[in-house]
Write a protein that holds these residues in place. Structure first.
Motif, PDB file in Angstrom:
ATOM      1  N   TYR A 389      74.695  18.600  41.854  1.00 27.63           N
ATOM      2  CA  TYR A 389      73.735  18.028  42.799  1.00 27.63           C
ATOM      3  C   TYR A 389      74.232  16.684  43.328  1.00 27.63           C
ATOM      4  CZ  TYR A 389      70.714  21.629  40.871  1.00 27.63           C
ATOM      5  OH  TYR A 389      70.202  22.829  40.465  1.00 27.63           O
ATOM      6  N   LEU A 390      74.949  15.954  42.484  1.00 29.03           N
ATOM      7  CA  LEU A 390      75.507  14.676  42.922  1.00 29.03           C
ATOM      8  C   LEU A 390      76.543  14.908  44.019  1.00 29.03           C
ATOM      9  CD1 LEU A 390      75.516  11.630  42.473  1.00 29.03           C
ATOM     10  CD2 LEU A 390      77.255  11.952  40.711  1.00 29.03           C
ATOM     11  N   GLY A 391      77.411  15.924  43.815  1.00 27.13           N
ATOM     12  CA  GLY A 391      78.406  16.253  44.835  1.00 27.13           C
ATOM     13  C   GLY A 391      77.763  16.689  46.137  1.00 27.13           C
ATOM     14  N   ALA A 392      76.712  17.520  46.030  1.00 23.67           N
ATOM     15  CA  ALA A 392      76.002  17.973  47.232  1.00 23.67           C
ATOM     16  C   ALA A 392      75.331  16.797  47.944  1.00 23.67           C
ATOM     17  CB  ALA A 392      74.962  19.024  46.853  1.00 23.67           C
ATOM     18  N   SER A 393      74.776  15.867  47.165  1.00 20.59           N
ATOM     19  CA  SER A 393      74.131  14.688  47.750  1.00 20.59           C
ATOM     20  C   SER A 393      75.148  13.813  48.469  1.00 20.59           C
ATOM     21  CB  SER A 393      73.436  13.868  46.654  1.00 20.59           C
ATOM     22  OG  SER A 393      72.454  14.631  45.997  1.00 20.59           O
ATOM     23  N   ILE A 394      76.338  13.694  47.889  1.00 18.33           N
ATOM     24  CA  ILE A 394      77.394  12.905  48.521  1.00 18.33           C
ATOM     25  C   ILE A 394      77.737  13.492  49.890  1.00 18.33           C
ATOM     26  CG2 ILE A 394      79.853  12.314  48.389  1.00 18.33           C
ATOM     27  CD1 ILE A 394      79.486  12.046  45.361  1.00 18.33           C
ATOM     28  N   ILE A 395      77.841  14.821  49.957  1.00 21.19           N
ATOM     29  CA  ILE A 395      78.172  15.475  51.231  1.00 21.19           C
ATOM     30  C   ILE A 395      77.073  15.237  52.260  1.00 21.19           C
ATOM     31  CG2 ILE A 395      78.492  17.719  52.347  1.00 21.19           C
ATOM     32  CD1 ILE A 395      80.006  18.622  49.866  1.00 21.19           C
ATOM     33  N   VAL A 396      75.806  15.335  51.820  1.00 24.49           N
ATOM     34  CA  VAL A 396      74.678  15.111  52.733  1.00 24.49           C
ATOM     35  C   VAL A 396      74.688  13.676  53.255  1.00 24.49           C
ATOM     36  CG1 VAL A 396      72.170  14.979  52.908  1.00 24.49           C
ATOM     37  CG2 VAL A 396      73.232  16.908  51.725  1.00 24.49           C
ATOM     38  N   LEU A 397      74.829  12.702  52.339  1.00 21.74           N
ATOM     39  CA  LEU A 397      74.847  11.294  52.738  1.00 21.74           C
ATOM     40  C   LEU A 397      76.033  11.003  53.654  1.00 21.74           C
ATOM     41  CD1 LEU A 397      73.912   9.510  49.381  1.00 21.74           C
ATOM     42  CD2 LEU A 397      72.538   9.576  51.471  1.00 21.74           C
ATOM     43  N   SER A 398      77.168  11.589  53.341  1.00 22.97           N
ATOM     44  CA  SER A 398      78.366  11.381  54.154  1.00 22.97           C
ATOM     45  C   SER A 398      78.181  11.961  55.556  1.00 22.97           C
ATOM     46  CB  SER A 398      79.582  12.032  53.483  1.00 22.97           C
ATOM     47  OG  SER A 398      79.817  11.464  52.216  1.00 22.97           O
ATOM     48  N   THR A 399      77.536  13.118  55.632  1.00 17.41           N
ATOM     49  CA  THR A 399      77.284  13.747  56.929  1.00 17.41           C
ATOM     50  C   THR A 399      76.356  12.892  57.774  1.00 17.41           C
ATOM     51  OG1 THR A 399      77.570  15.946  55.945  1.00 17.41           O
ATOM     52  CG2 THR A 399      76.440  15.823  58.072  1.00 17.41           C
ATOM     53  N   VAL A 400      75.276  12.422  57.150  1.00 15.61           N
ATOM     54  CA  VAL A 400      74.304  11.576  57.875  1.00 15.61           C
ATOM     55  C   VAL A 400      74.973  10.279  58.328  1.00 15.61           C
ATOM     56  CG1 VAL A 400      72.180  10.240  57.656  1.00 15.61           C
ATOM     57  CG2 VAL A 400      72.322  12.545  56.684  1.00 15.61           C
ATOM     58  N   GLY A 401      75.737   9.658  57.423  1.00 17.03           N
ATOM     59  CA  GLY A 401      76.403   8.405  57.768  1.00 17.03           C
ATOM     60  C   GLY A 401      77.407   8.577  58.896  1.00 17.03           C
ATOM     61  N   SER A 402      78.168   9.665  58.874  1.00 23.55           N
ATOM     62  CA  SER A 402      79.170   9.906  59.918  1.00 23.55           C
ATOM     63  C   SER A 402      78.517  10.215  61.260  1.00 23.55           C
ATOM     64  CB  SER A 402      80.086  11.067  59.506  1.00 23.55           C
ATOM     65  OG  SER A 402      80.758  10.768  58.306  1.00 23.55           O
ATOM     66  N   PHE A 403      77.402  10.921  61.225  1.00 19.42           N
ATOM     67  CA  PHE A 403      76.684  11.229  62.470  1.00 19.42           C
ATOM     68  C   PHE A 403      76.072   9.973  63.084  1.00 19.42           C
ATOM     69  CE2 PHE A 403      72.806  12.332  64.805  1.00 19.42           C
ATOM     70  CZ  PHE A 403      73.303  13.267  65.709  1.00 19.42           C
ATOM     71  N   ALA A 404      75.590   9.074  62.210  1.00 20.96           N
ATOM     72  CA  ALA A 404      74.869   7.888  62.685  1.00 20.96           C
ATOM     73  C   ALA A 404      75.767   6.881  63.391  1.00 20.96           C
ATOM     74  CB  ALA A 404      74.170   7.201  61.506  1.00 20.96           C
ATOM     75  N   ILE A 405      77.081   6.981  63.235  1.00 13.03           N
ATOM     76  CA  ILE A 405      77.977   6.011  63.854  1.00 13.03           C
ATOM     77  C   ILE A 405      77.808   6.003  65.370  1.00 13.03           C
ATOM     78  CG2 ILE A 405      80.373   5.275  64.132  1.00 13.03           C
ATOM     79  CD1 ILE A 405      79.283   5.098  61.279  1.00 13.03           C
ATOM     80  N   ASN A 406      77.930   7.180  65.996  1.00 16.88           N
ATOM     81  CA  ASN A 406      77.781   7.281  67.449  1.00 16.88           C
ATOM     82  C   ASN A 406      76.760   8.325  67.868  1.00 16.88           C
ATOM     83  OD1 ASN A 406      79.813   5.330  68.277  1.00 16.88           O
ATOM     84  ND2 ASN A 406      81.326   6.779  67.487  1.00 16.88           N
ATOM     85  N   ASN A 407      75.994   8.814  66.887  1.00 18.79           N
ATOM     86  CA  ASN A 407      74.968   9.826  67.147  1.00 18.79           C
ATOM     87  C   ASN A 407      75.533  11.084  67.794  1.00 18.79           C
ATOM     88  OD1 ASN A 407      72.721   8.366  66.107  1.00 18.79           O
ATOM     89  ND2 ASN A 407      72.677   7.133  67.974  1.00 18.79           N
ATOM     90  N   ASN A 408      76.704  11.521  67.307  1.00 19.25           N
ATOM     91  CA  ASN A 408      77.236  12.804  67.749  1.00 19.25           C
ATOM     92  C   ASN A 408      77.957  13.481  66.592  1.00 19.25           C
ATOM     93  OD1 ASN A 408      79.979  11.939  67.583  1.00 19.25           O
ATOM     94  ND2 ASN A 408      79.833  11.061  69.636  1.00 19.25           N
ATOM     95  N   LEU A 409      78.217  14.782  66.781  1.00 18.33           N
ATOM     96  CA  LEU A 409      78.789  15.579  65.710  1.00 18.33           C
ATOM     97  C   LEU A 409      80.287  15.373  65.531  1.00 18.33           C
ATOM     98  CD1 LEU A 409      76.905  18.971  66.220  1.00 18.33           C
ATOM     99  CD2 LEU A 409      76.640  17.371  64.320  1.00 18.33           C
ATOM    100  N   PHE A 410      80.922  14.708  66.493  1.00 14.34           N
ATOM    101  CA  PHE A 410      82.355  14.531  66.385  1.00 14.34           C
ATOM    102  C   PHE A 410      82.722  13.725  65.127  1.00 14.34           C
ATOM    103  CE2 PHE A 410      86.325  12.225  67.318  1.00 14.34           C
ATOM    104  CZ  PHE A 410      87.168  13.312  67.490  1.00 14.34           C
TER     105      PHE A 410
END
Length: 500
Positions: A389-410
C-alpha cells in the motif's frame, strides 16, 4: 544596524497575530514542501494572494515562514519514502533513506530538524550582519563567474560516481544530453523535440526528479513485501542527545557556510547547494566509504546547505533588487505589492522594516525547530504502512505531483518513463544521481557559456580563455572544478591498482 530597531523587531514578532502567522505559515510550508512535486516557490505562490490582504509586517512574516518551511518539508518524504518533496532535498535521500531502513527513523528525522534550523540560523546571521558587504561581492559575479561556478557544481559528478566511475560519468553525460532538449536559448531553434510542443521549454525537471527517485522504490516495495518490515518499532524521540548532535556540528556549520555563500549568488538555489554541501562533507571525511549507507553527516550536510540558502538568497534581493532565487523572486513580488521597493535605498529609507525582516528570519528558525519536531513525530509513522500500500500510495502521490506542475498529463508521462528507465538502469548498477545533477546544471552551464561568448565577441576559444584570465574569481572556480573532477578519478585508479 540600530539596536533599538532590532529590539523593536523582536517585540513586534511576539505580537499575537504575527506569532500565530509564523507558526501557521511554517506548518503550511512544511506540509506543502512534503508533497512530491511541490516546491518552496509553489508554496509561496499559493500564499501570495493571501498576503495581499495582510499588513506589511504580517505579510512578510507569512511569506518568510512558508519559504523556510517549504525547503525543510521536502526532506521528510526524502527520508521516509525516498522521494524528494522538493529538488532541494534530492541529496538528503543518499543517507536519510538508508538510515530510516536501518530502523533509525526518529534519528534521521531529528537530524534534519536540527541541521535545517541551524543552517537557516547561520544564513540569517550572515543576512543580518554582512548583507551590504556580501551584496558587493555578488556584484562581481558575471557570466564567466557563473559559468565557472556551474562547472564546479557539475564536477561533483566524479565524486558522486565513486565506486563505478564509468557508469557514473555515462549517467552524467546522459543528463547533459537530456538538458539540451528544447529550444536553443540563443537562437530559438528546436533541438530533439520531434515536433512535441510540450518539450519546447525543456524536459520538466520535477517530474523527472519524482520519477527517478520514487518509481523504482515504489516498484521495489510492491514486489517485495518484506522491505518495510525492517522497521517494526519506532522510538518516540523529541530531541537528540548532545553527543549525537555534537559529532555533526562541524559538518552543519561548514555546510551552512557553503549554502550561505552560494545563496548570495543569483540563480544558484538550494538544488545546487545541497549537492555541493554533501560532496564537500564526503570529500573531507575520514570515512568516505560510509556515505550513502545511512550516516548522520550525509543528512546534515545536505539539509544545512539547502536551508542556508534561504536567508542568503535574500541578500541580493533586499540590497540590489535582484532575486537570489525563484522563491526570493516571489517574496520580492510580495514586498512590492506591499509598497516596499527592494534595493540599496531601502536600508536608508526604512531601516525599521529591514531590521524586522532580519529578526523575523532568525526567530523563524526557532519556530521551524518547534513545528518540525511535532511534524516529524507524526509523519514518521508513514513508514509502518504495509509495503504494498505504501508503494501504491507513492505512485498516486507522484502522479498527482507530476500533473500539478503544469496541469497536464505530459508531466505524468515524463515521470513514469524516467522512473521505469531509472528502475531498469538501477538493476545494472547505474546510479541516477549524476544524471539528476547534470540535468539541473546543464541549462545553467549552456546559458552562462552563451553569455560569456557574447561578452568576448565569440571570436574563438583563445580569446575566450584570455578573457577568463582577467577574472580571478572565475579562475578560482575553474581550478576547483578541475581538482574536484580529477582527484576522485585518480583516487579510484589507485584503489584499483592496490587491489590487483
Amino acid at each position: 544596524m540600530d539596536i533599538n530597531f532590532i529590539l523593536d523587531g523582536i517585540t513586534q514578532f511576539f505580537h499575537p497575530v504575527i506569532l500565530i502567522t509564523a507558526f501557521l505559515g511554517t506548518t503550511l510550508g512544511i506540509i506543502i514542501g512534503a508533497l512530491p512535486g511541490a516546491t518552496a516557490t509553489m508554496a509561496l505562490t499559493l500564499m501570495l494572494p493571501i498576503s495581499f490582504n495582510l499588513d506589511t509586517y504580517t505579510a512578510i512574516t507569512l511569506l518568510l515562514a512558508v519559504y523556510c518551511g517549504g525547503i525543510f518539508g521536502g526532506s521528510i518524504p526524502a527520508i521516509l519514502l525516498k522521494i524528494p518533496g522538493t529538488p532541494a532535498s534530492a541529496a538528503t535521500i543518499f543517507d536519510g533513506y538508508p538510515m530510516a531502513k536501518k530502523g533509525k527513523v526518529s534519528e534521521a528525522l531529528l537530524f534534519i530538524v536540527y541541521s535545517s534550523s541551524i543552517g537557516g540560523f547561520i544564513s540569517g546571521v550572515i543576512l543580518m550582519i554582512a548583507a551590504p558587504l556580501l551584496a558587493l561581492l555578488a556584484l562581481n559575479f558575471g557570466p564567466p563567474e557563473m559559468l565557472a561556478l556551474s562547472l564546479f557544481g557539475l564536477s561533483i559528478v566524479a565524486s558522486l560516481a565513486a565506486g563505478n566511475m564509468l557508469k557514473g560519468l555515462l549517467m552524467g553525460t546522459l543528463g547533459l544530453f537530456v538538458a539540451t532538449i528544447g529550444l536553443d536559448p540563443q537562437f530559438g531553434a528546436p533541438r530533439f523535440t520531434f515536433g512535441n510542443m510540450n518539450v519546447y521549454q525543456g524536459i520538466p525537471l520535477i517530474p523527472v526528479l519524482i520519477g527517478v527517485f520514487s518509481i523504482p522504490e515504489a516498484i521495489t516495495l510492491m514486489l517485495n513485501s518484506h522491505v518495510s518490515k525492517k522497521v517494526q518499532t519506532i522510538k518516540k524521540r523529541f530531541l537528540l542527545k548532545w553527543i549525537e548532535i555534537s559529532n555533526v556540528l562541524p559538518t552543519i556549520f561548514k555546510s551552512g557556510m557553503i549554502g550561505s555563500i552560494l545563496g548570495i549568488t543569483p540563480a544558484v538555489g538550494p538544488e545546487v547547494a545541497t549537492f555541493i554541501g554533501y560532496n564537500e562533507a564526503k570529500r573531507v571525511s575520514k570515512h568516505k566509504e560510509k556515505f550513502g549507507t545511512g550516516i548522520p553527516e550525509g543528512i546534515v550536510a545536505s539539509e544545512s546547505a539547502n536551508n542556508a540558502v534561504t536567508g542568503s538568497s535574500l541578500v541580493p534581493t533586499l540590497t540590489l533588487g535582484i532575486p537570489g532565487s525563484a522563491a526570493a523572486a516571489v517574496i520580492m513580488g510580495g514586498l512590492i505589492i506591499q509598497g516596499v521597493r527592494p534595493g540599496p535605498s531601502l536600508f536608508n529609507n526604512d531601516p525599521k522594516l529591514i531590521s524586522f525582516i532580519f529578526v523575523v528570519f532568525l526567530l523563524l528558525q526557532i519556530v521551524m525547530f518547534i513545528v518540525g519536531i511535532i511534524v516529524v513525530n507524526v509523519s514518521k509513522y508513514v513508514i509502518k504502512v504495509p509495503s504494498f500500500y505504501l508503494g501504491a500510495s507513492i505512485i498516486v502521490l507522484s502522479t498527482v505531483g507530476s500533473f500539478a506542475i503544469n496541469n497536464n498529463l505530459f508531466g505524468v508521462f515524463v515521470m513514469f518513463f524516467s522512473g521505469l528507465i531509472a528502475y531498469i538502469l538501477g538493476k545494472f548498477g547505474f546510479s541516477p544521481v549524476p544524471f539528476i545533477l547534470a540535468l539541473i546544471l546543464g541549462p545553467q552551464i549552456e546559458g552562462e557559456m552563451n553569455r560569456t561568448l557574447l561578452i568576448t565577441g565569440g571570436e574563438g576559444f583563445l580569446n575566450f580563455f584570455s578573457f577568463l584570465f582577467t577574472r580571478p574569481i572565475a579562475i578560482l572556480f575553474f581550478i576547483l572544478a578541475v581538482l574536484t573532477f580529477f582527484i576522485p578519478i585518480i583516487r579510484e585508479r589507485r584503489k584499483q591498482k592496490n587491489q590487483l
